[in-house]
Design an enzyme around this catalytic site. Sequence first.
Site: not given
Length: 211
Positions: A9, A11, A168
């Site tokens: 991922d 961000d 996250d």
Amino acid sequence: MDFDAVLFDFDGILVDTEWAIYEAWLRTFRAHGHELPLDTYTRCVGSDFDTWSPKTHLEELTGRSFDWHQLDADRQVEIRADLEQAGPMPGVVPLLEKLRAGGTAIAAVSSSNHAWVDGWLEKLRLASYFETTVCRGDAPRIKPAPDLWLEALRRLGKEADRCLAIEDSLNGVKSAKEAGLTVWAVPNRTTNGIDFSKADRVLKSLEELAG
């Protein structure tokens, strides 16, 4: 790290952009007399406002409509100012070096757009590590749907059960699991209150993998 590919991922995993985005939203809410608790806001992290919308939430709280075009523009200015000196998250560069040295395929998979993701990867001199970057618009649906991950696997020519996703957000974990990937969660200061029991492993930092 016995995987054919590692799909990151963006961000909150490669760069700590999530906190600046949250703080900008928090300032918007406080300017109109309301708080925005993290456990409320994180419902949209890793996805978009179709999952949960802070705009709709603020309008419901205040009973007002807002000029979101101007507020969005102001918020973007604040976010970019807050991130002016941002660098990669701890462990990112050593881990990317380790994966490249081992011949592991590397991809970035994000619900954000290419201008944002590719711009950051170029700015931080990380772009050369990634065989492909899959973003909003590259597949029919973004996270929590599995489409972006499946597109990344297609581009890499890899099977899901031999690949790892690093996330996250809960939306990201759900989508990667649905795509058939092994999923390791690395919470950050925005998402560390989330229950990541759906992930196959939870790490404190990418530094755990970089050694």
